[in-house]
Design an enzyme around this catalytic site. Structure first.
Site, PDB file in Angstrom:
ATOM      1  N   GLU A  33       0.860  -1.192   0.000  1.00 13.49           N
ATOM      2  CA  GLU A  33       0.000   0.000   0.000  1.00 13.49           C
ATOM      3  C   GLU A  33       0.888   1.231   0.000  1.00 13.49           C
ATOM      4  O   GLU A  33       1.808   1.333   0.798  1.00 13.49           O
ATOM      5  CB  GLU A  33      -0.921  -0.023   1.235  1.00 13.49           C
ATOM      6  N   THR A  42     -10.240   5.512  -2.227  1.00  9.75           N
ATOM      7  CA  THR A  42     -11.688   5.467  -2.395  1.00  9.75           C
ATOM      8  C   THR A  42     -12.383   4.842  -1.173  1.00  9.75           C
ATOM      9  O   THR A  42     -13.467   5.271  -0.785  1.00  9.75           O
ATOM     10  CB  THR A  42     -12.022   4.656  -3.665  1.00  9.75           C
ATOM     11  N   SER A  47     -19.971   6.348   0.515  1.00  5.75           N
ATOM     12  CA  SER A  47     -21.238   6.426   1.260  1.00  5.75           C
ATOM     13  C   SER A  47     -21.374   5.370   2.349  1.00  5.75           C
ATOM     14  O   SER A  47     -22.265   5.467   3.184  1.00  5.75           O
ATOM     15  CB  SER A  47     -22.423   6.297   0.296  1.00  5.75           C
ATOM     16  N   ILE A  49     -22.283   2.187   2.111  1.00  2.00           N
ATOM     17  CA  ILE A  49     -23.556   1.483   1.951  1.00  2.00           C
ATOM     18  C   ILE A  49     -23.319   0.052   1.483  1.00  2.00           C
ATOM     19  O   ILE A  49     -22.520  -0.191   0.577  1.00  2.00           O
ATOM     20  CB  ILE A  49     -24.446   2.188   0.888  1.00  2.00           C
ATOM     21  N   HIS A  51     -25.153  -2.088  -0.636  1.00  2.00           N
ATOM     22  CA  HIS A  51     -26.259  -1.810  -1.551  1.00  2.00           C
ATOM     23  C   HIS A  51     -27.126  -3.031  -1.814  1.00  2.00           C
ATOM     24  O   HIS A  51     -26.605  -4.118  -2.046  1.00  2.00           O
ATOM     25  CB  HIS A  51     -25.707  -1.327  -2.900  1.00  2.00           C
ATOM     26  N   ARG A 312     -14.244   8.062  -7.032  1.00  2.00           N
ATOM     27  CA  ARG A 312     -14.547   6.702  -7.471  1.00  2.00           C
ATOM     28  C   ARG A 312     -13.743   6.439  -8.743  1.00  2.00           C
ATOM     29  O   ARG A 312     -13.592   7.348  -9.567  1.00  2.00           O
ATOM     30  CB  ARG A 312     -16.043   6.595  -7.780  1.00  2.00           C
ATOM     31  N   CYS A 404     -11.354  11.239  23.951  1.00  2.00           N
ATOM     32  CA  CYS A 404     -12.129  12.080  23.033  1.00  2.00           C
ATOM     33  C   CYS A 404     -13.480  12.334  23.664  1.00  2.00           C
ATOM     34  O   CYS A 404     -14.271  11.410  23.852  1.00  2.00           O
ATOM     35  CB  CYS A 404     -12.273  11.369  21.692  1.00  2.00           C
ATOM     36  N   CYS A 406     -16.024  14.288  22.631  1.00  2.00           N
ATOM     37  CA  CYS A 406     -17.210  14.353  21.764  1.00  2.00           C
ATOM     38  C   CYS A 406     -17.774  12.959  21.508  1.00  2.00           C
ATOM     39  O   CYS A 406     -18.974  12.756  21.488  1.00  2.00           O
ATOM     40  CB  CYS A 406     -16.871  15.012  20.436  1.00  2.00           C
ATOM     41  N   CYS A 446      -8.834  16.590  21.645  1.00  2.00           N
ATOM     42  CA  CYS A 446      -8.154  15.329  21.945  1.00  2.00           C
ATOM     43  C   CYS A 446      -6.916  15.095  21.101  1.00  2.00           C
ATOM     44  O   CYS A 446      -6.141  14.194  21.390  1.00  2.00           O
ATOM     45  CB  CYS A 446      -9.122  14.158  21.798  1.00  2.00           C
TER      46      CYS A 446
END
Lengths: 482, 121, 424
Positions: A33, A42, A47, A49, A51, A312, A404, A406, A446
Site C-alpha cells: 500500500e 476510495t 457512502s 452502503i 447496496h 470513485r 475524546c 465528543c 483530543c
C-alpha cells in the site's frame, strides 16, 4: 529479495478482500500500500452502503458480483465483527416522472425475481420516514440494504489476513513492475519483491500500474463525490437509507444514517482529471445540500461537522468492473474500475480473483487448515450500557480515561487501535478506527492527547506524528526557536 | 509629524489623529473625551506593554511555564526581552509569583512566573 | 458501580465551576463535588497567559493563570470535594433527585445522586468544517484555542507562515503570541465589516506588530493535500457572499480559525433541558436555573462571555441559587418570558420567575453595531425601563441591572420585550 506467491498492489477494500480470501489457502501473500494506512483512497471516503441490488444488471460482471456478494457479504462481516446494520433503503420518487421511472425499475426487479424489494405508496413512505420531504410520492423499499463503515471493513479484512499469515507493507508505492522468466518483479520505493502473480488493485491508480508493463487496455476516470457529515444528534431523524431515483451513471444523492450514528448526505458526481483531487468545492457542496434538501427539507446546516470528497475509479467506456489477466503480461491480474457497489461487492471480487489466480501457472489452491476468524471485536465504550462500562473500567482502568470527549472514546480503545495487528500510526488512522477526533470538535481537544499516545506506542517524538502520513505533520517545532 | 492612534481607554476606541513634534503633542483630533489626549501622548512618546510569554522548564508536568513582566516595559524593547526570556531554562517545581528574571534586559524590571508548576512524576 | 448521595455536583472546574462551587460553599451547602475533566482545575484560563483578566472583579490586571489560581487556592481551603481527570457521561433527572454519571481511572463509574447540579462545562470552538470552507483536508488547520494550548502549555509551535481567519479575541491574541515565538503572521481576515475583538486587542496584538486586519474578507478554498500549502481568499459583499474576481492565492503552512465559540451542551441536551437556539445554552431564569428545577447553568456553557469577570459574577449567582434550592427544595413560581426585539440578539435570563427579590442583572448583545442606543424594556404597551448606552458592538456584552415594581402587571401580560432604538 522477498519471494511470494501473490503480490497485491493496493490496500483498499478490494485489495484487502483479495488478500483475505487468499489467506484461506497455503499461499505466501503480500499486500503493498502506498499510503500510511489501508483504506486511504476510495475506501476512505464513500457512502458506506451495503447496496441492495435494486438496479442490478446481471449481464455485467458488476451485477454478477453484486448478487454474489449479497449471499456472502453479511456473513463475512459478522465473522470479522464489522458493525453492519441492515436498516434497508428507500428509493424515493418526488415527481410523476420519477414515479414512472421507478415503476420501470420495479418491473425489471420483478422480472429478475430479486428478493426483499417492495413498492410503497405515499402514505407508507410517510409512515416509515416522517421527516422526509413531503413531496415524496412513492418508493421502492429494499430491505437487504445496510450501512457499514468502509474503512473498518477494510481494516478488519487486512487484520484477519495478517492473523492468517499475509504480510502488509505500508508506505510502499510501486514504481516498477516487470516479468522476469517465470516470476514477476515488483519494485517499491523501499524494496524489491518477487512473486508468481501480481494483482493490480490500485484503484484510482490501477491504469498507471498497467502502464508499468506497457498495458494501456483501460483508463480510469476519477469521478468525484462530495459529502456532508452531520452531528450524531441528527443521525436518528431518518430510519433508512434514502436514495433518489437512479440515473444512467449514478445512484444520485442519498441521505443516510451512518453506522456510527451520524447523518451523511452526498455524493454528487463530477468527472475530474487529477487522481488526487479530493477537494470539496463551493459549487459541489451547494449541489449536495440542494440534493439533500430535496430528500429531507429541514437539514440542520448548523449541525454539519465535516465535509469531504471521495473519488470513485470509473472505466467510462463500460461503467463495469474490469477484472482479467493483462493482455501484455500473463502473471498480472487487473482488478479495476471498481466503482459503486464496489464496497458491497468486495467479498465477491475477492472470491472471483482467487479463482482466476487458481487457474494460473504455478499456483495451487490448497485450503489452509489453520485459517480462522481470529480478529478480536473492537470494543466501543460509548455504545455500552452504564453497567457494562462500569465493569470494563473495573477490569481495565484505562476505560475510565476519556480521551475524546465528543465521541466518548477511552484511552483503552485508543491503545487497542495502536497495538492491533494492523496498528494505527496517524491521527487519521486513530480517527477511523475508534472515532476519536471524528466528532463535533474535530480533534481540537483530543488531538494532542492522541499524539502523546501514538508517540508512546510507536516510539516517535510528538513532532513526527502526522495526520495522514507523508508531509502531513501537525507541529513544526518547539517554541523558543530551539 | 502626524500619526493615527486608536485610543484604548474605553470600548468606543476613538481613532485619534495626532500631530506632534520631537517633544510635544501639537494637536489631537478625533478624540471624544479628554482621556484621548493623555493616551496619545503616552503612545507617541513612551508606549509600554506588559509582556506575557513562556519559559522552558526542565522536569515539570509541562514543558513551559507562563511568565509576565511585573510592570509594562517599553514597547521597543519587547524583541530584545523575548530573546533573553527565550534563552532561559528553569527547573520545576516553580511557584506562582516566583522571580524568573530579576532584571530584564537592564530595565530593572523583573519577570515572574504566573502559575504553579509541579515536578513531573 | 458506586452510588453516592451528595448535595451539589458542579460540572466543570474552570472559572464558572470554581466560582459556583465556592458560592455554594459560602452558603453552607454541605457535600459539594466539583468535577473537572482535565488533570487540574482552572479550565481554559491556564492557556490564556496574557493579561487583562480581573479588572472588574478584583480591580487589578491579572493573567489567566493568576486569575484561576486565586479561585483554586480558595477552593483548597474549603471542604469541596475535587474530582479532576473525571468525565461526566450523563445527567438524568430522577424525580427530585438528579443522577450524574461520572468516570475516572481510580473510582470507576460513580453515580452522584444529588439534590442540585450546576452546569459549567464551558464552550468549544467552531471548526473549519462547521463553517464549511471548501477545499482539501490537509494538516495545519487549527482552531486558535488548540494552538494556544500547544504553544502556551506544551511548548510546541504548529507552523511558521500563518493566516488567521476570524478576528475574535483568541485569534488576535494568537496573532501576537505566534509573532513573539517567531512565526510570520500574514494577516487576520474578518468576514464582517467590523472586528469581533476588543479594540485593545486590535491595537496591542495587530497594530503593534504591523499585522494587517482585512475586514469583509474570508477564505474560500483550502489547498494542499498533506500539509496546507495555501488558501484562496476573497472579499465578500454585504450579504457575506464572496465577490467573483477578488480571489487571490496566499501561500501559508498554517491556518488558524477564530470564528466563534459554541457552548458545550451535550450533557444538557441528554438531560432534556430546554435550550436557546441563539445562545446555544440553556434557557434560564434570573437565578440561572434551567427548565429542570435544581439544575443551574453559568459561564460559557450558558452564553459565550467576553470577560471572565462576568463569568465569575454569573457563577456566584448560580451557586447561591443552587444553595437556596438545596435548602428549601422550592417550587418554581409564575414566570414571564423575555423576548429580544430590535437589535437585541439575545437576553439572559430568558425568563423571570417568582419569587423575585433582588434587582435583576440582564446580559445581552446587539446584532449590529450602534453608536448610541436607547435600551427599552416594554411590558405590553407600557415602557417600564429605559437607559442609554454608547458604542454598542456585537463583540461586547452589555450588562444592566433593573428593579421591577409592577410584577402583577407583568404576570398578566406574561411577556417582557427588550429593544434598542438608535439615538441620533
Amino acid at each position: 529479495m522477498e519471494d511470494y506467491d501473490v503480490i497485491i498492489i493496493g490496500g483498499g477494500v478490494v485489495g484487502a478482500a483479495i488478500a483475505h480470501k487468499l489467506a484461506e489457502y497455503e499461499l505466501n501473500v503480500v499486500l503493498l500500500e502506498k499510503e500510511s494506512d489501508l483504506a486511504s483512497g476510495t475506501s476512505k471516503a464513500n457512502s458506506g452502503i451495503f447496496h441492495a441490488p435494486y438496479n442490478v444488471n446481471p449481464e455485467t460482471l458488476k451485477g454478477k458480483l453484486h448478487l454474489r456478494a449479497m449471499e456472502i457479504g453479511p456473513k463475512l462481516m459478522n465473522n470479522l465483527h464489522v458493525p453492519f446494520k441492515q436498516i434497508g433503503a428507500l428509493v424515493v420518487a418526488y415527481s410523476s416522472t420519477e414515479v414512472a421511472k421507478l415503476e420501470n425499475l420495479y418491473v425489471q426487479i420483478q422480472k429478475l425475481n430479486l428478493p426483499a424489494i417492495s413498492w410503497l405508496n405515499q402514505e407508507q413512505v410517510m409512515d416509515l420516514e416522517p421527516e422526509i420531504n413531503n413531496k415524496a410520492c412513492a418508493a421502492l423499499w429494499a430491505k437487504q440494504a445496510g450501512i457499514i463503515s468502509p474503512y473498518e471493513f477494510t481494516f478488519a479484512l487486512g487484520e484477519n489476513a495478517i492473523l492468517n499469515g499475509v504480510r502488509i507493507y505500508l508506505d510502499s508505492e510501486v514504481i516498477g513492475l516487470r516479468e522476469q522468466e517465470s516470476r514477476m518483479e515488483v519494485l517499491t520505493t523501499e524494496r524489491i519483491f518477487q512473486g508468481k502473480v501480481v494483482v493490480n488493485a490500485a484503484g484510482l491508480h490501477s491504469d498507471k500500474v498497467g502502464t508499468l508493463v506497457g498495458d494501456y487496455e483501460f483508463t480510469i476516470t476519477p469521478r468525484r463525490g462530495e459529502y456532508y457529515l452531520f452531528d450524531r444528534n441528527c443521525g436518528n431523524i431518518i430510519n433508512h437509507i434514502l436514495f433518489s431515483v437512479p440515473t444512467e451513471v449514478s445512484k444520485g444523492i442519498l441521505v443516510t444514517p451512518t453506522v456510527d450514528g451520524n447523518l451523511l448526505v452526498g455524493p454528487n458526481a463530477e468527472e475530474i482529471t487529477s487522481r488526487e483531487d479530493r477537494q470539496t468545492t463551493r459549487k459541489g457542496l451547494e449541489e449536495v445540500m440542494l440534493g439533500g434538501e430535496r430528500i429531507i427539507s429541514n437539514l440542520q446546516k448548523g449541525e454539519v461537522i465535516n465535509l469531504f470528497a471521495g473519488l470513485r475509479s470509473v472505466i467510462k467506456e463500460t461503467e463495469d468492473f474490469f477484472i482479467r489477466t493483462s493482455a501484455n503480461c500473463k502473471r498480472l491480474i487487473h482488478v479495476a474500475g471498481i466503482q459503486s457497489p464496489g464496497l458491497t461487492a468486495a467479498p465477491a471480487i475477492g472470491e472471483y480473483v482467487v479463482q482466476l489466480i487458481g487457474e494460473m501457472d504455478g499456483i495451487i489452491l490448497r485450503p489452509k487448515k489453520s485459517f480462522g476468524y481470529y480478529r478480536k471485536p473492537v470494543i466501543r465504550f460509548s455504545d455500552l450500557s452504564r453497567e457494562e462500562q462500569a465493569r470494563l473500567i473495573d477490569q481495565d482502568a484505562r476505560y475510565g480515561q476519556i480521551i475524546c470527549r465528543c465521541e466518548q472514546v477511552t484511552e483503552a480503545e485508543v491503545v487497542d487501535a495502536l497495538t492491533r495487528p494492523l496498528p494505527a500510526r496517524t491521527l487519521g488512522g486513530i480517527k477511523r478506527r475508534v472515532r476519536a477526533g471524528m466528532g463535533r470538535c474535530q480533534g481540537g481537544f483530543c488531538g494532542s492527547k492522541i499524539m502523546d499516545l501514538i508517540a508512546k506506542y510507536s516510539n516517535l517524538s510528538k513532532l513526527e506524528i502526522t495526520k495522514e502520513g507523508g508531509n502531513s505533520y501537525i507541529l513544526s517545532g518547539v517554541t523558543k526557536g530551539q | 509629524m502626524q500619526r493615527e492612534v486608536i485610543c484604548i481607554q474605553c470600548p468606543r476606541g476613538c481613532l485619534l489623529n495626532v500631530e506632534f513634534d520631537e517633544v510635544k503633542i501639537l494637536a489631537v483630533h478625533g478624540n471624544r473625551c479628554r482621556r484621548g489626549i493623555g493616551y496619545a501622548e503616552e503612545e507617541i512618546y513612551h508606549p509600554t506593554r506588559t509582556l506575557t510569554t513562556t519559559v522552558r522548564v526542565r522536569g515539570g508536568v509541562y514543558a513551559v511555564i507562563p511568565v509576565k513582566t511585573i510592570k509594562p516595559i517599553p514597547k521597543e524593547r519587547i524583541g530584545q526581552a523575548m530573546q533573553e526570556i527565550s534563552s532561559l531554562i528553569v527547573s520545576a517545581p516553580i511557584e506562582s509569583g516566583q522571580v524568573i528574571i530579576k532584571d530584564l534586559v537592564g530595565l530593572g524590571i523583573a519577570v515572574i512566573a504566573t502559575r504553579r508548576l509541579t515536578e513531573a512524576n | 458501580m458506586q452510588k453516592r448521595k451528595v448535595d451539589l455536583v458542579v460540572i466543570g472546574g474552570g472559572p464558572a465551576g470554581l466560582a459556583a462551587a465556592l458560592a455554594a460553599d459560602e452558603e453552607k451547602v454541605q457535600n459539594i463535588v466539583l468535577i473537572e475533566r482535565d488533570i487540574e482545575l482552572g479550565g481554559i484560563l491556564h492557556q490564556c497567559i496574557h493579561n487583562g483578566f480581573g479588572l472588574h472583579y478584583f480591580g487589578e490586571e491579572l493573567t489567566g493563570p493568576e486569575y484561576a489560581q486565586r479561585f483554586i487556592d480558595w477552593v483548597a481551603e474549603t471542604k469541596i470535594e475535587i474530582k479532576t481527570n473525571t468525565m461526566v457521561l450523563e445527567i438524568a433527572a430522577k424525580g427530585q433527585e438528579k443522577w450524574v454519571y461520572a468516570v475516572n481511572r481510580t473510582d470507576g463509574m460513580v453515580i452522584y445522586q444529588t439534590k442540585a447540579v450546576v452546569l459549567a462545562m464551558g464552550c468549544r470552538e467552531r471548526t473549519r468544517e462547521a463553517i464549511r470552507i471548501p477545499g482539501s483536508r490537509p494538516a495545519g488547520i487549527f482552531t486558535a484555542g488548540t494552538v494556544q494550548r500547544y504553544i502556551n502549555i506544551e511548548g510546541y509551535l504548529p507552523g511558521k507562515k500563518v493566516l488567521i481567519l476570524g478576528s475574535g479575541d483568541i485569534g488576535l491574541i494568537m496573532a501576537r503570541r505566534m509573532t513573539l515565538e517567531g512565526s510570520q503572521v500574514l494577516g487576520v481576515l474578518e468576514i464582517m465589516p467590523y472586528s469581533n475583538g476588543l479594540t485593545r486587542n486590535i491595537v496591542q496584538c495587530l497594530e503593534d506588530y504591523q499585522i494587517p486586519l482585512l475586514l469583509s474578507h474570508t477564505v474560500v478554498q483550502i489547498h494542499g493535500f498533506e500539509r496546507i500549502e495555501g488558501v484562496t481568499i476573497a472579499r465578500v459583499d454585504a450579504n457575506l457572499v464572496p465577490i467573483p474576481g477578488t480571489e487571490r492565492y496566499q501561500a501559508v503552512d498554517t491556518l488558524l480559525l477564530s470564528v466563534g465559540l459554541i457552548p458545550e451542551n451535550e450533557l444538557t441536551r441528554m438531560a432534556e433541558i430546554g435550550l436557546d437556539k441563539v445562545t446555544g445554552g440553556a434557557l434560564v431564569n434570573q437565578n440561572r436555573e434551567t427548565s429542570i428545577p435544581g439544575i443551574f447553568a453559568c459561564g460559557n456553557v450558558l452564553q459565550v462571555h467576553d470577560l471572565v469577570d462576568y463569568v465569575t459574577e454569573e457563577a456566584n449567582l448560580a451557586g447561591r441559587a443552587a444553595a437556596r434550592y438545596i435548602d428549601s427544595q422550592r417550587v418554581q413560581g409564575e414566570q414571564i418570558e423575555i423576548s429580544p426585539g430590535n437589535n437585541v440578539r439575545y437576553v439572559i435570563p430568558q425568563k423571570i420567575q417568582e419569587p423575585i427579590t433582588d434587582p435583576i442583572d440582564f446580559y445581552f448583545r446587539v446584532t449590529e453595531p450602534m453608536s448610541v442606543g436607547e435600551i427599552q424594556f416594554w411590558v405590553g404597551k407600557e415602557e417600564i425601563y429605559r437607559t442609554k448606552k454608547k458604542f454598542l458592538k456585537p463583540a461586547e456584552m452589555i450588562r444592566i441591572t433593573v428593579s421591577f415594581t409592577n410584577w402583577e402587571k407583568m404576570i398578566q401580560v406574561g411577556k417582557l420585550s427588550v429593544v434598542i432604538k438608535e439615538v441620533s
